[in-house]
Design a protein around this motif. Structure first.
Motif, short mmCIF file in Angstrom:
data_model
loop_
_atom_site.label_atom_id
_atom_site.label_comp_id
_atom_site.label_asym_id
_atom_site.label_seq_id
_atom_site.Cartn_x
_atom_site.Cartn_y
_atom_site.Cartn_z
N ASP A 167 10.48 87.37 -10.16
CA ASP A 167 9.29 86.51 -10.35
C ASP A 167 8.32 87.13 -11.61
OD1 ASP A 167 9.66 85.10 -7.95
OD2 ASP A 167 8.40 86.12 -6.82
N LYS A 168 8.23 88.26 -11.83
CA LYS A 168 7.54 89.07 -12.89
C LYS A 168 8.25 88.74 -13.93
CE LYS A 168 5.70 93.54 -14.06
NZ LYS A 168 6.17 93.76 -15.41
N LYS A 226 7.49 85.33 -15.44
CA LYS A 226 6.01 85.32 -15.90
C LYS A 226 5.78 86.03 -17.01
CE LYS A 226 1.31 86.45 -14.23
NZ LYS A 226 0.60 86.94 -12.98
#
Length: 314
Positions: free
Chosen positions: A179-180, A183
């Motif tokens: 997820d990081k 992003k």
């Protein structure tokens, strides 16, 4: 004992290598060295193993001639359990020295690849790095010795519960890392229902989507997200030695979950990338020496064709 024993496969218990001093020799010709009471964190200390007892242990294999490159490391995995055996079946494996060990002991076991080939024949499917003149070295740690199966089975249950909790935390971390990554890179990705990410570079023919009941024939390169190192490809033959297009029947559980979900966003002729969290890939299982457990994966995809699956034609 089938439910209890997590004994290593024949390939996994081949033994170890190196020709250091202070090594003893087993009747089968393996070199070994025992370090008494050196295992930190063993369940018990000093319980002598006897034939028929059940040993709880962990192990690691390395190749000395390749700078002690790790072949397999099971120290981060659930412990293995096996009965102490004195028969010919354990010849040329580190199990051969188990009757000499106590809980809390560690050992190094060394065996030449030449001896392995001599015992099993040259066409036994050894890994490519196990060539003549080389050795395999095993490091073994004895965590406990059980005198009855009931006690061992109780311990197996405890370790399974512990390992499951550890695995769940590592899978959560891998998902958070992905997820990081998405992003931080500012990727315009579509997230599938279970958590894979898809970036479409060329949408292709959306009227021919790779949906359930269809087969997508693809070209791909798979790599580790953490390092970018490719582990498989049918685009670049230097990576895995094959170039044949791969047909994947969508919705039939013939591929990892992240791939199955991600391909549903591709049409015929589409190009793009699928980012797969470890939980939707291979989870807590190593895939040989190319894909470590808990690895997030990246697949660069080209969809050559989308056709009805055989089951959908009936």
């Amino acid at each position: 004992m089938k439910k209890l024993i997590f004994a290593c496969s024949a390939a996994a218990i081949l033994g170890l290598a190196a020709c250091n001093v202070n090594y003893k020799t087993t009747p089968s010709g393996m070199k070994y060295k025992i370090l008494s009471g050196k295992v930190i964190g063993a369940d018990t200390m000093g319980v002598q193993a006897a034939p028929g007892d059940i040993i709880k242990f962990k192990f690691k294999f390395t190749i000395p001639e390749l700078g002690d490159t790790v072949w397999r490391n099971a120290y981060d995995m659930m412990p293995q359990y096996t009965k102490v055996d004195t028969s010919a079946r354990v010849k040329m494996t580190f199990l051969e020295i188990f009757p000499q060990l106590k809980s809390g002991d560690s050992a190094e076991v060394v065996i030449s690849v030449d001896s392995i080939i001599k015992q099993g024949g040259p066409n036994q499917g050894l890994p490519p790095f196990m060539t003549k003149g080389r050795h395999v070295k095993a490091i073994v740690s004895i965590l406990n010795v059980f005198k009855d199966e009931a006690s061992a089975q109780k311990d197996v249950t405890k370790e399974r519960t512990k390992q499951q909790a550890v695995s769940e935390e590592k899978l959560k971390k891998a998902t958070a890392d992905l997820d990081k990554y998405i992003k931080d890179k500012g990727l315009k990705a579509t997230k599938t229902k279970s958590g894979a990410y898809v970036v479409i570079d060329e949408p292709g023919d959306i009227s021919k989507k790779a949906d359930s009941g269809m087969t997508a024939t693809i070209k791909y390169t798979g790599s580790l997200l953490s390092s970018g190192k490719p582990f498989d490809s049918n685009i670049d033959s230097t990576i895995a030695g094959h170039t044949e297009p791969l047909p994947i029947a969508i919705g039939q559980h013939r591929s990892i979950q992240g791939m199955d979900e991600g391909l549903r966003l591709f049409g015929k002729g589409a190009k793009g990338t699928i980012y797969i969290p470890a939980e939707l890939g291979y989870g807590d299982r190593d895939q040989g020496d190319k894909i470590p457990a808990f690895s997030n994966l990246k697949f660069d995809i080209q969809v050559l064709d989308v056709t009805p699956s055989d089951s959908a034609k009936k």
